[in-house]
Design an enzyme around this catalytic site. Structure first.
Site, PDB file in Angstrom:
ATOM      1  N   CYS A   1       0.836  -1.205   0.000  1.00 53.59           N
ATOM      2  CA  CYS A   1       0.000   0.000   0.000  1.00 53.59           C
ATOM      3  C   CYS A   1       0.873   1.260   0.000  1.00 53.59           C
ATOM      4  O   CYS A   1       1.517   1.556  -0.995  1.00 53.59           O
ATOM      5  CB  CYS A   1      -0.978  -0.030   1.174  1.00 53.59           C
ATOM      6  SG  CYS A   1      -2.366   1.100   0.956  1.00 53.59           S
TER       7      CYS A   1
ATOM      8  N   HIS B   1      -3.513  -5.446   1.235  1.00 59.60           N
ATOM      9  CA  HIS B   1      -3.290  -5.710   2.643  1.00 59.60           C
ATOM     10  C   HIS B   1      -3.612  -7.171   2.951  1.00 59.60           C
ATOM     11  O   HIS B   1      -4.493  -7.771   2.340  1.00 59.60           O
ATOM     12  CB  HIS B   1      -4.178  -4.813   3.511  1.00 59.60           C
ATOM     13  CG  HIS B   1      -3.727  -3.396   3.564  1.00 59.60           C
ATOM     14  ND1 HIS B   1      -2.554  -3.009   4.179  1.00 59.60           N
ATOM     15  CD2 HIS B   1      -4.286  -2.257   3.076  1.00 59.60           C
ATOM     16  CE1 HIS B   1      -2.421  -1.697   4.072  1.00 59.60           C
ATOM     17  NE2 HIS B   1      -3.457  -1.218   3.412  1.00 59.60           N
TER      18      HIS B   1
END
Length: 501
Positions: free
Chosen positions: A331, A437
Protein backbone atom coordinates in the site's frame (compact mmCIF):
# COMPACT_ATOMS: atom_id res chain seq x y z
CA UNK A 1 -30.82 -5.25 24.25
CA UNK A 2 -28.75 -6.46 27.19
CA UNK A 3 -25.05 -5.78 27.32
CA UNK A 4 -21.90 -4.84 29.15
CA UNK A 5 -19.14 -2.29 28.60
CA UNK A 6 -15.45 -2.95 29.15
CA UNK A 7 -13.60 0.20 30.17
CA UNK A 8 -10.01 0.58 31.33
CA UNK A 9 -7.87 2.61 33.68
CA UNK A 10 -5.62 3.53 30.70
CA UNK A 11 -4.80 2.63 27.12
CA UNK A 12 -3.42 -0.83 26.34
CA UNK A 13 -4.64 -2.42 29.59
CA UNK A 14 -6.38 -5.21 27.65
CA UNK A 15 -9.88 -3.88 26.95
CA UNK A 16 -9.90 -5.27 23.41
CA UNK A 17 -8.68 -8.66 24.55
CA UNK A 18 -11.28 -8.99 27.33
CA UNK A 19 -14.01 -7.84 24.94
CA UNK A 20 -12.90 -10.44 22.40
CA UNK A 21 -12.91 -13.21 25.01
CA UNK A 22 -16.39 -12.33 26.29
CA UNK A 23 -17.72 -12.26 22.71
CA UNK A 24 -16.39 -15.78 22.11
CA UNK A 25 -17.62 -17.11 25.47
CA UNK A 26 -21.15 -15.88 24.80
CA UNK A 27 -21.09 -17.09 21.20
CA UNK A 28 -19.98 -20.55 22.35
CA UNK A 29 -23.04 -20.61 24.63
CA UNK A 30 -25.31 -19.94 21.69
CA UNK A 31 -25.93 -16.24 22.39
CA UNK A 32 -26.29 -13.88 19.42
CA UNK A 33 -23.64 -11.38 20.49
CA UNK A 34 -22.09 -8.35 18.82
CA UNK A 35 -19.05 -6.22 19.68
CA UNK A 36 -19.32 -2.44 19.64
CA UNK A 37 -16.96 0.49 19.95
CA UNK A 38 -18.60 3.82 19.27
CA UNK A 39 -15.41 5.66 18.34
CA UNK A 40 -12.05 4.12 17.58
CA UNK A 41 -8.73 5.86 16.96
CA UNK A 42 -6.45 3.54 15.06
CA UNK A 43 -4.70 3.17 11.73
CA UNK A 44 -5.17 -0.59 11.97
CA UNK A 45 -8.44 -1.05 10.13
CA UNK A 46 -10.69 -3.79 8.79
CA UNK A 47 -12.72 -3.89 5.57
CA UNK A 48 -16.20 -5.37 5.90
CA UNK A 49 -17.71 -7.66 3.29
CA UNK A 50 -19.47 -4.69 1.66
CA UNK A 51 -16.21 -2.76 1.32
CA UNK A 52 -16.57 -0.41 4.30
CA UNK A 53 -13.86 0.48 6.81
CA UNK A 54 -14.02 -0.05 10.58
CA UNK A 55 -11.48 -0.48 13.36
CA UNK A 56 -9.62 -3.77 13.08
CA UNK A 57 -10.30 -4.65 16.72
CA UNK A 58 -14.05 -4.71 16.08
CA UNK A 59 -13.57 -6.82 12.95
CA UNK A 60 -11.59 -9.35 14.98
CA UNK A 61 -14.16 -9.25 17.79
CA UNK A 62 -16.91 -9.95 15.23
CA UNK A 63 -15.00 -13.04 14.14
CA UNK A 64 -14.75 -14.11 17.77
CA UNK A 65 -18.51 -13.55 18.11
CA UNK A 66 -19.07 -15.79 15.05
CA UNK A 67 -20.77 -13.05 13.07
CA UNK A 68 -20.01 -10.79 10.12
CA UNK A 69 -18.46 -7.42 10.85
CA UNK A 70 -20.52 -4.35 9.99
CA UNK A 71 -20.20 -0.58 10.13
CA UNK A 72 -22.68 -0.51 13.05
CA UNK A 73 -20.07 -2.18 15.27
CA UNK A 74 -17.71 0.81 14.92
CA UNK A 75 -19.60 3.77 13.49
CA UNK A 76 -16.76 6.29 13.98
CA UNK A 77 -13.12 5.57 13.14
CA UNK A 78 -10.46 8.25 13.51
CA UNK A 79 -7.26 7.55 11.57
CA UNK A 80 -4.33 9.78 12.64
CA UNK A 81 -2.59 11.50 9.72
CA UNK A 82 -0.33 13.74 11.80
CA UNK A 83 0.12 14.68 15.43
CA UNK A 84 -2.74 17.17 15.10
CA UNK A 85 -5.12 15.78 12.46
CA UNK A 86 -7.09 12.61 11.84
CA UNK A 87 -9.18 11.34 8.97
CA UNK A 88 -12.79 10.89 10.05
CA UNK A 89 -14.37 7.65 8.83
CA UNK A 90 -18.12 7.79 9.46
CA UNK A 91 -20.14 4.59 8.97
CA UNK A 92 -17.32 3.05 6.98
CA UNK A 93 -16.63 5.96 4.63
CA UNK A 94 -13.93 8.62 4.90
CA UNK A 95 -15.56 12.05 4.94
CA UNK A 96 -12.95 14.61 6.00
CA UNK A 97 -9.73 15.32 7.89
CA UNK A 98 -9.94 17.45 11.04
CA UNK A 99 -7.90 18.56 14.00
CA UNK A 100 -8.92 17.20 17.39
CA UNK A 101 -10.41 20.54 18.39
CA UNK A 102 -12.38 20.93 15.15
CA UNK A 103 -13.71 17.41 15.46
CA UNK A 104 -14.91 18.00 19.03
CA UNK A 105 -16.44 21.35 18.07
CA UNK A 106 -18.29 20.16 14.96
CA UNK A 107 -18.96 16.43 15.26
CA UNK A 108 -20.09 15.81 18.82
CA UNK A 109 -23.83 16.04 18.19
CA UNK A 110 -23.59 14.27 14.84
CA UNK A 111 -21.51 11.58 16.50
CA UNK A 112 -24.11 11.02 19.22
CA UNK A 113 -26.88 10.61 16.63
CA UNK A 114 -24.76 8.20 14.58
CA UNK A 115 -23.92 6.14 17.67
CA UNK A 116 -27.55 5.93 18.80
CA UNK A 117 -28.63 4.85 15.32
CA UNK A 118 -25.93 2.18 15.28
CA UNK A 119 -27.02 0.82 18.66
CA UNK A 120 -30.59 0.69 17.40
CA UNK A 121 -29.54 -1.25 14.30
CA UNK A 122 -27.54 -3.76 16.33
CA UNK A 123 -30.43 -4.28 18.74
CA UNK A 124 -32.53 -5.56 15.83
CA UNK A 125 -30.19 -8.49 15.16
CA UNK A 126 -28.44 -9.34 18.43
CA UNK A 127 -29.34 -10.37 21.98
CA UNK A 128 -26.25 -9.03 23.78
CA UNK A 129 -23.84 -6.21 23.03
CA UNK A 130 -20.27 -6.25 24.38
CA UNK A 131 -18.98 -2.71 24.25
CA UNK A 132 -15.41 -1.47 24.46
CA UNK A 133 -14.34 1.91 25.80
CA UNK A 134 -11.17 3.81 24.94
CA UNK A 135 -8.26 5.04 27.01
CA UNK A 136 -9.52 6.11 30.42
CA UNK A 137 -13.09 7.23 31.26
CA UNK A 138 -11.75 10.03 33.47
CA UNK A 139 -9.76 12.18 31.09
CA UNK A 140 -11.07 15.39 32.66
CA UNK A 141 -10.13 17.65 29.74
CA UNK A 142 -12.19 15.47 27.35
CA UNK A 143 -15.14 14.32 29.45
CA UNK A 144 -17.55 17.08 28.50
CA UNK A 145 -17.70 15.84 24.90
CA UNK A 146 -16.60 12.22 25.09
CA UNK A 147 -18.15 9.72 22.70
CA UNK A 148 -16.68 6.42 23.81
CA UNK A 149 -16.86 5.75 27.57
CA UNK A 150 -19.44 6.57 30.26
CA UNK A 151 -21.62 8.72 28.01
CA UNK A 152 -22.09 5.78 25.67
CA UNK A 153 -22.65 3.29 28.50
CA UNK A 154 -25.42 5.61 29.66
CA UNK A 155 -26.93 5.85 26.16
CA UNK A 156 -26.87 2.08 25.75
CA UNK A 157 -28.07 1.49 29.31
CA UNK A 158 -25.39 -1.07 30.15
CA UNK A 159 -23.22 -1.77 33.22
CA UNK A 160 -19.47 -1.25 33.18
CA UNK A 161 -16.54 -3.48 34.10
CA UNK A 162 -13.22 -1.74 34.71
CA UNK A 163 -9.98 -3.39 33.51
CA UNK A 164 -6.62 -2.52 35.09
CA UNK A 165 -3.15 -3.62 33.96
CA UNK A 166 -1.04 -4.84 36.90
CA UNK A 167 2.02 -5.46 34.73
CA UNK A 168 2.73 -1.76 34.26
CA UNK A 169 2.62 -1.08 38.02
CA UNK A 170 0.43 1.23 40.06
CA UNK A 171 -2.65 -0.95 39.77
CA UNK A 172 -4.17 0.08 43.14
CA UNK A 173 -3.78 3.79 42.45
CA UNK A 174 -5.12 3.45 38.92
CA UNK A 175 -8.27 1.67 40.10
CA UNK A 176 -9.00 3.90 43.09
CA UNK A 177 -8.09 7.05 41.17
CA UNK A 178 -10.36 6.16 38.26
CA UNK A 179 -13.32 5.41 40.51
CA UNK A 180 -12.77 8.58 42.57
CA UNK A 181 -12.82 10.76 39.45
CA UNK A 182 -16.13 9.32 38.21
CA UNK A 183 -19.36 11.10 39.09
CA UNK A 184 -21.64 9.19 41.53
CA UNK A 185 -24.00 7.97 38.75
CA UNK A 186 -21.01 6.85 36.67
CA UNK A 187 -19.44 5.09 39.64
CA UNK A 188 -22.70 3.26 40.37
CA UNK A 189 -22.57 1.88 36.85
CA UNK A 190 -19.25 0.10 37.55
CA UNK A 191 -20.22 -3.41 38.66
CA UNK A 192 -16.89 -5.18 38.55
CA UNK A 193 -13.11 -4.93 38.24
CA UNK A 194 -10.77 -7.18 36.26
CA UNK A 195 -7.04 -7.26 37.00
CA UNK A 196 -5.20 -8.07 33.78
CA UNK A 197 -1.64 -9.18 32.83
CA UNK A 198 -0.74 -10.75 36.18
CA UNK A 199 2.59 -12.59 36.33
CA UNK A 200 3.48 -15.17 38.96
CA UNK A 201 1.62 -16.87 41.80
CA UNK A 202 -1.89 -15.44 42.06
CA UNK A 203 -2.25 -16.56 45.66
CA UNK A 204 0.19 -13.78 46.52
CA UNK A 205 -2.36 -11.26 45.27
CA UNK A 206 -5.33 -12.46 47.33
CA UNK A 207 -4.71 -9.77 49.95
CA UNK A 208 -4.58 -7.19 47.14
CA UNK A 209 -7.98 -8.36 45.86
CA UNK A 210 -9.47 -8.03 49.34
CA UNK A 211 -8.03 -4.54 49.72
CA UNK A 212 -9.48 -3.39 46.39
CA UNK A 213 -12.94 -4.76 47.22
CA UNK A 214 -12.94 -3.25 50.72
CA UNK A 215 -11.62 0.12 49.54
CA UNK A 216 -13.92 0.49 46.53
CA UNK A 217 -16.95 -1.66 47.33
CA UNK A 218 -16.68 -3.10 43.81
CA UNK A 219 -16.08 -6.85 43.35
CA UNK A 220 -12.97 -8.10 41.61
CA UNK A 221 -14.34 -10.47 38.96
CA UNK A 222 -11.02 -12.03 38.09
CA UNK A 223 -7.25 -11.82 37.93
CA UNK A 224 -6.21 -12.69 34.38
CA UNK A 225 -2.65 -13.95 33.85
CA UNK A 226 -0.28 -12.39 31.37
CA UNK A 227 -0.95 -14.24 28.14
CA UNK A 228 1.15 -14.77 25.03
CA UNK A 229 -2.04 -14.73 22.99
CA UNK A 230 -2.46 -14.83 19.22
CA UNK A 231 -5.06 -12.10 18.95
CA UNK A 232 -4.19 -9.12 16.77
CA UNK A 233 -3.50 -5.90 18.63
CA UNK A 234 -5.50 -2.71 18.17
CA UNK A 235 -2.97 0.08 18.25
CA UNK A 236 0.70 0.94 17.99
CA UNK A 237 1.27 0.65 21.76
CA UNK A 238 1.36 -3.13 21.40
CA UNK A 239 3.54 -3.35 18.27
CA UNK A 240 6.99 -3.25 19.86
CA UNK A 241 6.02 -5.59 22.70
CA UNK A 242 4.53 -8.26 20.45
CA UNK A 243 7.38 -8.42 17.97
CA UNK A 244 10.38 -7.68 20.20
CA UNK A 245 9.44 -10.54 22.53
CA UNK A 246 10.50 -12.99 19.81
CA UNK A 247 14.29 -13.55 19.68
CA UNK A 248 16.34 -13.32 16.48
CA UNK A 249 15.90 -16.41 14.32
CA UNK A 250 17.56 -17.83 11.20
CA UNK A 251 15.46 -15.57 8.94
CA UNK A 252 15.35 -11.87 9.82
CA UNK A 253 12.82 -9.63 8.10
CA UNK A 254 13.34 -5.91 8.38
CA UNK A 255 10.24 -3.73 8.62
CA UNK A 256 10.50 0.02 8.17
CA UNK A 257 8.74 1.52 11.19
CA UNK A 258 7.24 4.70 9.79
CA UNK A 259 5.49 7.12 12.20
CA UNK A 260 2.01 6.67 10.71
CA UNK A 261 2.15 2.94 10.04
CA UNK A 262 -1.27 1.50 9.22
CA UNK A 263 -2.58 -2.04 9.18
CA UNK A 264 0.49 -3.46 10.86
CA UNK A 265 -1.49 -6.71 11.13
CA UNK A 266 0.04 -7.31 7.66
CA UNK A 267 3.22 -8.34 9.52
CA UNK A 268 1.66 -10.48 12.25
CA UNK A 269 1.66 -13.82 10.37
CA UNK A 270 5.43 -13.94 10.83
CA UNK A 271 4.89 -14.33 14.56
CA UNK A 272 3.81 -17.90 13.87
CA UNK A 273 6.75 -18.88 11.66
CA UNK A 274 9.21 -20.50 14.06
CA UNK A 275 12.36 -19.56 12.13
CA UNK A 276 11.41 -15.94 11.41
CA UNK A 277 11.98 -12.79 13.45
CA UNK A 278 11.09 -9.16 12.77
CA UNK A 279 13.54 -6.27 13.05
CA UNK A 280 12.06 -2.77 13.21
CA UNK A 281 14.06 -0.19 11.27
CA UNK A 282 13.66 3.51 12.11
CA UNK A 283 16.98 4.96 10.88
CA UNK A 284 19.87 4.04 8.61
CA UNK A 285 21.97 2.85 11.56
CA UNK A 286 19.32 0.20 12.34
CA UNK A 287 19.44 -1.35 8.89
CA UNK A 288 21.97 -4.15 9.23
CA UNK A 289 21.60 -7.06 6.82
CA UNK A 290 18.00 -8.35 6.84
CA UNK A 291 17.07 -11.27 4.61
CA UNK A 292 14.13 -9.27 3.26
CA UNK A 293 12.66 -5.82 3.76
CA UNK A 294 9.02 -4.78 4.05
CA UNK A 295 7.81 -1.20 3.72
CA UNK A 296 4.35 -1.31 5.30
CA UNK A 297 1.23 0.74 4.75
CA UNK A 298 0.92 4.26 6.10
CA UNK A 299 -1.84 6.78 6.67
CA UNK A 300 0.38 9.60 5.39
CA UNK A 301 2.53 8.32 2.53
CA UNK A 302 4.37 11.52 1.64
CA UNK A 303 4.91 12.51 5.28
CA UNK A 304 6.39 9.09 6.04
CA UNK A 305 8.46 9.19 2.84
CA UNK A 306 9.99 12.41 4.15
CA UNK A 307 10.69 10.54 7.40
CA UNK A 308 12.71 7.99 5.38
CA UNK A 309 14.65 10.81 3.76
CA UNK A 310 15.34 12.55 7.06
CA UNK A 311 16.58 9.32 8.69
CA UNK A 312 18.91 8.37 5.85
CA UNK A 313 16.77 5.37 4.95
CA UNK A 314 16.21 6.22 1.28
CA UNK A 315 19.89 5.76 0.49
CA UNK A 316 20.05 2.63 2.66
CA UNK A 317 17.03 1.06 0.94
CA UNK A 318 18.31 1.83 -2.54
CA UNK A 319 21.73 0.36 -1.71
CA UNK A 320 20.06 -2.71 -0.22
CA UNK A 321 18.12 -3.34 -3.44
CA UNK A 322 21.14 -2.71 -5.69
CA UNK A 323 23.02 -5.35 -3.67
CA UNK A 324 20.24 -7.87 -4.36
CA UNK A 325 18.09 -7.47 -1.26
CA UNK A 326 14.46 -8.60 -1.44
CA UNK A 327 11.86 -5.90 -0.85
CA UNK A 328 8.06 -5.83 -0.57
CA UNK A 329 6.08 -2.60 -0.42
CA UNK A 330 2.48 -2.79 0.76
CA UNK A 331 0.00 0.00 0.00
CA UNK A 332 1.75 3.21 1.12
CA UNK A 333 5.05 1.34 1.02
CA UNK A 334 4.30 0.40 -2.60
CA UNK A 335 3.55 4.04 -3.39
CA UNK A 336 6.86 5.17 -1.87
CA UNK A 337 8.72 2.79 -4.19
CA UNK A 338 7.57 4.76 -7.25
CA UNK A 339 9.69 7.38 -9.04
CA UNK A 340 7.28 10.17 -8.21
CA UNK A 341 4.29 10.90 -5.97
CA UNK A 342 1.77 13.59 -6.98
CA UNK A 343 -0.73 14.84 -4.42
CA UNK A 344 -3.13 16.09 -7.08
CA UNK A 345 -6.12 16.62 -4.77
CA UNK A 346 -4.17 17.43 -1.62
CA UNK A 347 -5.67 14.40 0.08
CA UNK A 348 -2.36 13.03 1.36
CA UNK A 349 -0.60 16.20 2.47
CA UNK A 350 -3.30 18.86 2.48
CA UNK A 351 -1.45 20.71 -0.30
CA UNK A 352 -2.85 20.23 -3.80
CA UNK A 353 -0.45 19.48 -6.67
CA UNK A 354 2.52 18.75 -4.42
CA UNK A 355 5.09 16.60 -6.22
CA UNK A 356 7.84 14.62 -4.45
CA UNK A 357 10.47 12.15 -5.54
CA UNK A 358 9.98 8.55 -4.44
CA UNK A 359 12.44 5.72 -3.92
CA UNK A 360 12.68 5.15 -7.67
CA UNK A 361 12.47 1.37 -7.45
CA UNK A 362 9.39 1.07 -9.67
CA UNK A 363 8.92 2.77 -13.10
CA UNK A 364 5.69 4.48 -12.08
CA UNK A 365 4.13 7.43 -10.32
CA UNK A 366 1.35 7.50 -7.75
CA UNK A 367 -1.32 10.18 -8.05
CA UNK A 368 -3.47 10.99 -5.02
CA UNK A 369 -7.07 11.69 -5.99
CA UNK A 370 -10.05 12.77 -3.89
CA UNK A 371 -11.83 9.43 -3.64
CA UNK A 372 -10.64 6.71 -1.28
CA UNK A 373 -10.69 3.06 -2.38
CA UNK A 374 -11.83 0.42 0.14
CA UNK A 375 -12.59 -2.99 -1.26
CA UNK A 376 -12.14 -6.71 -0.74
CA UNK A 377 -9.86 -8.34 -3.32
CA UNK A 378 -9.30 -11.89 -4.48
CA UNK A 379 -7.33 -13.33 -7.38
CA UNK A 380 -4.21 -15.25 -8.33
CA UNK A 381 -0.58 -14.45 -8.90
CA UNK A 382 -0.32 -12.93 -12.36
CA UNK A 383 0.81 -15.38 -15.09
CA UNK A 384 3.86 -13.18 -15.80
CA UNK A 385 5.22 -14.04 -12.34
CA UNK A 386 5.51 -17.64 -13.61
CA UNK A 387 4.23 -18.88 -10.24
CA UNK A 388 1.27 -21.22 -10.62
CA UNK A 389 -1.39 -22.44 -8.23
CA UNK A 390 -1.29 -19.68 -5.61
CA UNK A 391 -4.44 -17.67 -4.98
CA UNK A 392 -4.57 -14.50 -2.92
CA UNK A 393 -7.22 -12.57 -1.02
CA UNK A 394 -7.15 -9.47 1.12
CA UNK A 395 -8.34 -5.89 0.95
CA UNK A 396 -7.36 -2.47 -0.33
CA UNK A 397 -7.57 0.84 1.59
CA UNK A 398 -5.86 3.71 -0.22
CA UNK A 399 -6.22 7.09 -1.86
CA UNK A 400 -3.55 6.98 -4.54
CA UNK A 401 -3.61 5.32 -7.93
CA UNK A 402 -0.33 4.02 -9.33
CA UNK A 403 0.31 4.54 -13.05
CA UNK A 404 3.26 2.98 -14.91
CA UNK A 405 5.50 4.77 -17.37
CA UNK A 406 4.22 4.55 -20.95
CA UNK A 407 7.05 2.43 -22.29
CA UNK A 408 7.93 0.46 -19.17
CA UNK A 409 7.95 -3.32 -19.33
CA UNK A 410 5.97 -4.30 -16.26
CA UNK A 411 4.87 -7.58 -14.76
CA UNK A 412 1.83 -7.11 -12.52
CA UNK A 413 1.82 -9.03 -9.26
CA UNK A 414 -1.85 -10.05 -9.03
CA UNK A 415 -4.54 -10.89 -11.58
CA UNK A 416 -7.79 -10.12 -9.76
CA UNK A 417 -11.01 -12.04 -10.23
CA UNK A 418 -12.60 -9.06 -11.96
CA UNK A 419 -9.82 -9.04 -14.59
CA UNK A 420 -8.01 -6.02 -13.13
CA UNK A 421 -4.33 -6.24 -12.20
CA UNK A 422 -2.50 -5.05 -9.11
CA UNK A 423 1.04 -4.34 -8.18
CA UNK A 424 4.51 -4.87 -9.54
CA UNK A 425 6.71 -7.98 -9.71
CA UNK A 426 10.30 -7.80 -10.94
CA UNK A 427 13.59 -9.71 -10.97
CA UNK A 428 12.01 -13.02 -10.00
CA UNK A 429 10.33 -11.48 -6.97
CA UNK A 430 13.25 -9.44 -5.67
CA UNK A 431 11.05 -6.33 -5.92
CA UNK A 432 7.33 -6.57 -5.19
CA UNK A 433 4.80 -3.80 -4.71
CA UNK A 434 1.09 -4.24 -4.04
CA UNK A 435 -1.99 -2.53 -2.68
CA UNK A 436 -3.14 -5.82 -1.14
CA UNK A 437 -3.29 -5.71 2.64
CA UNK A 438 -3.00 -9.12 4.34
CA UNK A 439 -0.77 -10.41 1.56
CA UNK A 440 1.17 -12.55 4.04
CA UNK A 441 -2.01 -13.90 5.64
CA UNK A 442 -2.26 -16.07 2.51
CA UNK A 443 -0.57 -19.24 3.71
CA UNK A 444 0.60 -20.62 0.36
CA UNK A 445 2.09 -17.31 -0.71
CA UNK A 446 3.82 -16.70 2.64
CA UNK A 447 5.25 -20.22 2.60
CA UNK A 448 6.44 -19.83 -1.00
CA UNK A 449 8.10 -16.47 -0.25
CA UNK A 450 9.79 -17.70 2.94
CA UNK A 451 10.97 -20.93 1.33
CA UNK A 452 12.60 -18.85 -1.39
CA UNK A 453 14.59 -17.07 1.33
CA UNK A 454 15.35 -20.40 3.01
CA UNK A 455 16.68 -21.78 -0.27
CA UNK A 456 18.91 -18.72 -0.75
CA UNK A 457 20.31 -19.25 2.77
CA UNK A 458 20.56 -23.03 2.33
CA UNK A 459 18.11 -23.59 5.16
CA UNK A 460 15.65 -26.46 5.45
CA UNK A 461 12.35 -25.97 3.61
CA UNK A 462 9.26 -25.84 5.84
CA UNK A 463 5.66 -26.94 5.50
CA UNK A 464 2.82 -24.44 5.23
CA UNK A 465 1.67 -22.96 8.53
CA UNK A 466 -2.13 -22.70 8.32
CA UNK A 467 -3.22 -19.46 9.98
CA UNK A 468 -6.85 -20.11 9.14
CA UNK A 469 -6.87 -23.36 11.07
CA UNK A 470 -5.36 -21.51 14.03
CA UNK A 471 -7.89 -18.69 14.01
CA UNK A 472 -10.85 -20.37 15.71
CA UNK A 473 -8.53 -22.24 18.04
CA UNK A 474 -6.92 -19.01 19.25
CA UNK A 475 -10.31 -17.49 20.04
CA UNK A 476 -11.35 -20.58 21.98
CA UNK A 477 -8.02 -20.76 23.79
CA UNK A 478 -8.32 -17.11 24.78
CA UNK A 479 -11.90 -17.59 25.95
CA UNK A 480 -10.99 -20.68 27.96
CA UNK A 481 -8.05 -18.95 29.63
CA UNK A 482 -10.09 -15.89 30.58
CA UNK A 483 -13.00 -18.02 31.80
CA UNK A 484 -10.67 -20.07 34.01
CA UNK A 485 -9.62 -16.93 35.90
CA UNK A 486 -12.91 -15.04 35.75
CA UNK A 487 -16.15 -15.34 37.73
CA UNK A 488 -17.99 -16.00 34.49
CA UNK A 489 -21.35 -16.65 36.12
CA UNK A 490 -21.12 -13.31 37.91
CA UNK A 491 -20.33 -11.56 34.62
CA UNK A 492 -23.44 -13.13 33.07
CA UNK A 493 -25.51 -12.04 36.07
CA UNK A 494 -24.27 -8.48 35.66
CA UNK A 495 -25.40 -8.58 32.02
CA UNK A 496 -28.78 -10.16 32.67
CA UNK A 497 -29.80 -8.39 35.88
CA UNK A 498 -28.79 -4.83 35.11
CA UNK A 499 -31.75 -2.49 34.93
CA UNK A 500 -31.56 0.64 32.84
CA UNK A 501 -31.34 3.72 34.97
Amino acid sequence: MKGIMIQGTASDVGKSLITTAICRLLANEGVKVTPFKSQNMSNNSYVTMDGKEIGRAQGIQAEAAKTDASIWMNPILLKPRSDLQSEVVLLGKAICTLSGKSYRDTYYEKGLVTIMNSLSRLSESYEVIVMEGAGSPVEINLKDKELVNMKIAELAGVPVVLVADIDRGGVFASIVGTLELLTPPERNRVKGIIINKFRGDQSLFEEGVRWIEEKTGVPVLGVIPYMDHMIEGEDSLSIAERFSSKPKRSIEIGVVKVPFISNYSDIEPFLYEEDVSIKWIEKAEDFGHPDALIIPGTKSTITDLQFLKDRGLVKAIRSYVVEGGMIVGICGGYQMMCKELVDLAGTDTGTANMVVQGLGLIPAKTIFHQEKITTRVSGNLHPLTRIEGISLEGYEIHLGKTEYDAFATVSPFILCEDGETDGYYAFDGQIIGTYLHHLFHNDEWRSHWLNKIRAMKELQMREIVSLQSLKDRRFDDLADMVKEHLDWNQVKRIISQWEKS
